[in-house]
Design an enzyme around this catalytic site. Structure first.
Site, PDB file in Angstrom:
ATOM      1  N   TYR B  38     -20.600  81.707 -34.742  1.00 49.90           N
ATOM      2  CA  TYR B  38     -20.662  82.987 -35.874  1.00 49.90           C
ATOM      3  C   TYR B  38     -19.878  82.483 -36.979  1.00 49.90           C
ATOM      4  O   TYR B  38     -19.024  81.987 -36.978  1.00 49.90           O
ATOM      5  CB  TYR B  38     -19.708  84.081 -35.020  1.00 49.90           C
ATOM      6  CG  TYR B  38     -19.863  85.260 -36.013  1.00 49.90           C
ATOM      7  CD1 TYR B  38     -21.050  86.035 -35.842  1.00 49.90           C
ATOM      8  CD2 TYR B  38     -18.996  85.482 -36.874  1.00 49.90           C
ATOM      9  CE1 TYR B  38     -21.020  87.206 -36.845  1.00 49.90           C
ATOM     10  CE2 TYR B  38     -19.160  86.442 -37.699  1.00 49.90           C
ATOM     11  CZ  TYR B  38     -20.147  87.566 -37.469  1.00 49.90           C
ATOM     12  OH  TYR B  38     -20.210  88.583 -38.363  1.00 49.90           O
ATOM     13  N   HIS B 198     -19.404  98.575 -39.972  1.00 50.47           N
ATOM     14  CA  HIS B 198     -19.566  97.334 -39.230  1.00 50.47           C
ATOM     15  C   HIS B 198     -18.647  97.659 -37.741  1.00 50.47           C
ATOM     16  O   HIS B 198     -18.634  96.786 -37.066  1.00 50.47           O
ATOM     17  CB  HIS B 198     -18.613  96.368 -39.815  1.00 50.47           C
ATOM     18  CG  HIS B 198     -19.629  95.773 -41.049  1.00 50.47           C
ATOM     19  ND1 HIS B 198     -19.268  96.065 -42.349  1.00 50.47           N
ATOM     20  CD2 HIS B 198     -20.661  95.040 -40.816  1.00 50.47           C
ATOM     21  CE1 HIS B 198     -20.242  95.270 -42.930  1.00 50.47           C
ATOM     22  NE2 HIS B 198     -21.191  94.535 -42.292  1.00 50.47           N
ATOM     23  N   ARG B 228     -26.519  85.547 -47.578  1.00 51.98           N
ATOM     24  CA  ARG B 228     -26.361  85.067 -46.115  1.00 51.98           C
ATOM     25  C   ARG B 228     -27.595  85.415 -45.485  1.00 51.98           C
ATOM     26  O   ARG B 228     -28.423  85.958 -45.746  1.00 51.98           O
ATOM     27  CB  ARG B 228     -25.010  85.664 -45.509  1.00 51.98           C
ATOM     28  CG  ARG B 228     -25.033  86.880 -45.281  1.00 51.98           C
ATOM     29  CD  ARG B 228     -23.836  87.644 -44.624  1.00 51.98           C
ATOM     30  NE  ARG B 228     -23.859  87.227 -43.202  1.00 51.98           N
ATOM     31  CZ  ARG B 228     -23.787  87.939 -42.283  1.00 51.98           C
ATOM     32  NH1 ARG B 228     -24.412  89.227 -42.086  1.00 51.98           N
ATOM     33  NH2 ARG B 228     -23.740  87.315 -40.899  1.00 51.98           N
ATOM     34  N   ASN B 230     -28.940  86.585 -41.358  1.00 49.49           N
ATOM     35  CA  ASN B 230     -28.329  87.053 -40.253  1.00 49.49           C
ATOM     36  C   ASN B 230     -29.703  87.049 -39.396  1.00 49.49           C
ATOM     37  O   ASN B 230     -30.869  87.072 -40.037  1.00 49.49           O
ATOM     38  CB  ASN B 230     -28.161  88.603 -40.577  1.00 49.49           C
ATOM     39  CG  ASN B 230     -27.171  89.008 -39.214  1.00 49.49           C
ATOM     40  OD1 ASN B 230     -26.749  88.514 -38.521  1.00 49.49           O
ATOM     41  ND2 ASN B 230     -27.323  90.559 -39.211  1.00 49.49           N
ATOM     42  N   GLU B 270     -32.761  88.065 -41.320  1.00 49.63           N
ATOM     43  CA  GLU B 270     -32.605  88.833 -42.651  1.00 49.63           C
ATOM     44  C   GLU B 270     -32.108  88.147 -43.655  1.00 49.63           C
ATOM     45  O   GLU B 270     -30.891  87.486 -43.349  1.00 49.63           O
ATOM     46  CB  GLU B 270     -31.670  89.990 -42.236  1.00 49.63           C
ATOM     47  CG  GLU B 270     -32.430  91.092 -41.226  1.00 49.63           C
ATOM     48  CD  GLU B 270     -31.177  92.121 -40.480  1.00 49.63           C
ATOM     49  OE1 GLU B 270     -31.695  93.172 -40.188  1.00 49.63           O
ATOM     50  OE2 GLU B 270     -30.157  91.853 -41.178  1.00 49.63           O
ATOM     51  N   LYS B 322     -27.134  92.539 -29.664  1.00 46.87           N
ATOM     52  CA  LYS B 322     -28.272  92.290 -30.087  1.00 46.87           C
ATOM     53  C   LYS B 322     -29.621  92.774 -29.240  1.00 46.87           C
ATOM     54  O   LYS B 322     -30.763  92.552 -29.747  1.00 46.87           O
ATOM     55  CB  LYS B 322     -28.649  90.864 -30.414  1.00 46.87           C
ATOM     56  CG  LYS B 322     -27.834  90.313 -31.628  1.00 46.87           C
ATOM     57  CD  LYS B 322     -28.122  88.634 -31.924  1.00 46.87           C
ATOM     58  CE  LYS B 322     -26.967  88.263 -32.812  1.00 46.87           C
ATOM     59  NZ  LYS B 322     -27.264  88.711 -34.371  1.00 46.87           N
TER      60      LYS B 322
END
Lengths: 193, 358
Positions: B38, B198, B228, B230, B270, B322
């Protein structure tokens, strides 16, 4: 006191008068007042009693006088009173609210509409942990949920009550618990009594 | 640059979405190493990178027309997927300007922007050839567009968009166009602060990741966007995996077997970019979604093997968060046949330039 590691849920504090304010409004959900607790609130707010209004909401709110006292039957009347407020509230006003979480956020939202900023509002959670639950699927709000899984008042799906809180809605998120395997509903637990 | 659009493909119903060989090879594969790590992994959004999707600030690909149509279907069914709080009008125009200028500069065959001036009050004409749109309007006057400027331009762009207002040393999600999200609700989250939205993410809060990320973003500078990647997984190439429509797509998760996992299970990546907006000082947060089936990915031998290893090393909290719990074992069983245990080079590049036959 409500402790929680839910990041989206605010931290609630003990109420005490903010001496930078010039007018103070204390709104208490009557059902959440423990015996003797109103006395102690009266003591806490004694320094600002000259400029204090207290709204006692609901039943059994005791006979204490904290500044000028109003009695209102329910939270809807608080919201109405704010909506109809002819006196302009300003930056000197401070609002203190004690009650269950749905009560706190109903009042806070109504106050925000007439111009209270977040810094002027102090919230103290007391009484039941029951939750207001917002259905992600039909967007209906279900009140007074005390169980880990609740039936949606709108679409009647079984909603898992997630630990995710929206201040705008004053509610926790509810998500269909058996969407992946219809009919497989886990045991319902009394979680927020 | 011409693009061979596939206007008829679908992201629901018969799920006729497919990637061409070129689309597979440019897929932004997110795993440089064999173990799951992560990280915030924010880097400058420059015009280069290990995949062609990084070559232009707003990537347009073969799925553009079909994705815009799918977005329109979702909005028709649920107009609440586009929300803008009233104080965000300046940021709406900032967004429209940023997208129109970049798209027309990078894809002149597809988009044109003719400006009679740069300032509010100037007449602009926007031409979108793939969607057959030509619109003249007064920049800064929302009355001259068919809908508000943020909705207008993001209906014509792939991916989701959020706008974060910056005040009190915090970011607030005060606008969004969200039709291809990985299971979060704009209606629930709109108006939330950075930490609040978040809130449900596991593990990362304890390590201070979000505090650091917020500090970094508050200092984001105009003209220096960052990005970034994801990722999560979806069953079928479905863009609308919202909590709103979860009763429709949830049952698909129970339909995966080791036999059909190659076709059904998709890696959903993403490309998240962050842009300081010039007039409003808000931050635009585009979330561009790429989908590839396990079968697509396994045509790149390095990716098939690596995905097997990464998915084998996920922490259980993440598997749950997820939503992979129900079908991860079947996906791993399918992927195992593509992992012979050989050593794989570090990095996300495919390592090949053409694909073998399907």
């Amino acid at each position: 006191m409500l402790h929680s590691d839910i990041k989206s849920r605010p931290t609630y504090t003990q109420l005490e008068p903010d001496l930078s304010g010039s007018q103070h409004l204390l709104i208490v959900e009557g059902d959440t007042v423990l015996p003797g607790r109103l006395d102690s609130l009266a003591g806490t707010f004694a320094p600002v009693e000259e400029n204090l209004h207290t709204w006692l909401v609901g039943t059994q709110a005791g006979g204490l006088g904290l500044g000028k006292v109003w009695r209102l039957p329910g939270v809807a009347d608080v919201v109405d009173a704010f909506a109809c407020a002819t006196r302009g509230y300003g930056i000197g006003d401070r609002l203190y609210v004690q009650g269950t979480e749905p009560f706190l956020w109903s009042v806070a939202k109504a106050a925000a509409i007439i111009g209270f900023s977040a810094e002027q509002i102090h919230l103290h959670h007391a009484g039941s942990l029951r939750r207001r639950v917002w259905c992600t699927h039909c967007h209906t709000v279900t009140e007074d949920v005390t169980t880990s899984i609740a039936s949606c008042a709108g679409c009647h799906r079984h909603l898992l009550v997630r630990d995710h809180f929206s201040r705008r809605l004053g509610a926790f998120m509810g998500v269909m618990v058996d969407a992946e395997a219809p009919g497989e509903v886990p045991a319902v637990e009394e979680s927020f009594a | 640059m011409s693009i061979a659009f596939k206007p008829e493909e679908t992201f629901r119903g018969d799920y006729s979405y497919r990637n061409s060989d070129a689309a597979v090879l440019r897929f932004p594969f997110p795993f440089p190493e064999d173990r799951y790590m992560y990280s915030v992994n924010i880097e400058p959004h420059v015009r280069s990178g290990p995949s062609d999707v990084f070559l232009r600030p707003f990537d347009v690909d073969e799925h553009y027309i079909a994705e815009c149509r799918d977005k329109a279907i979702t909005l028709e069914r649920d107009p609440g997927r586009c929300q803008v709080l009233p104080h965000m009008m300046m940021a709406q125009w900032d967004t429209l300007e940023l997208l129109m200028e970049n798209l027309s500069a990078d894809y002149p065959e597809q988009f044109s922007l003719i400006k009679e001036g740069d300032d509010f009050g100037s007449r602009w004409t926007w031409i979108n050839r793939p969607l057959g749109i030509e619109q003249s309007f007064i920049f800064g006057n929302a009355e001259t567009l068919p809908c508000e400027p943020f909705e207008y331009i993001t209906r014509q762009a792939q991916g989701d968009f959020a706008i974060c207002d910056q005040r009190d040393d915090n970011l607030f999600m005060d606008a969004g166009m969200v039709t291809s999200q990985a299971d979060w609700s704009l209606e629930f989250d709109v108006g939330m602060s950075f930490m609040e939205w978040h809130g449900p993410v596991p593990l990362a809060h304890q390590t201070g990741v979000f505090e650091r990320a917020l500090k970094y973003l508050l200092m984001l500078r105009l003209g220096q966007p960052v990005r970034r990647l994801n990722w999560t997984m979806s069953i079928n190439p479905r863009l609308d995996t919202s909590p709103e429509s979860y009763p429709e797509w949830g049952p698909d998760r129970a339909s995966v077997t080791p036999d059909n996992a190659g076709q059904k299970v998709h890696l959903r990546v993403e490309l998240q970019t962050l842009w300081r907006l010039p007039r409003s000082n808000a931050i635009l947060f585009p979330i561009r979604c790429y989908l590839a089936s396990l079968e697509d990915l396994a045509r790149v031998p390095k990716w098939g093997a690596r995905l097997h290893r990464v998915l084998s090393s996920l922490p259980p909290q993440l598997v749950e968060y997820k939503g992979l719990t129900r079908y991860l074992p079947a996906a791993l069983e399918w992927l195992a046949q593509h992992d012979d245990g050989r050593e794989l080079p570090v990095g996300t590049e495919p390592g090949i330039t053409t694909l073998g036959p399907r």
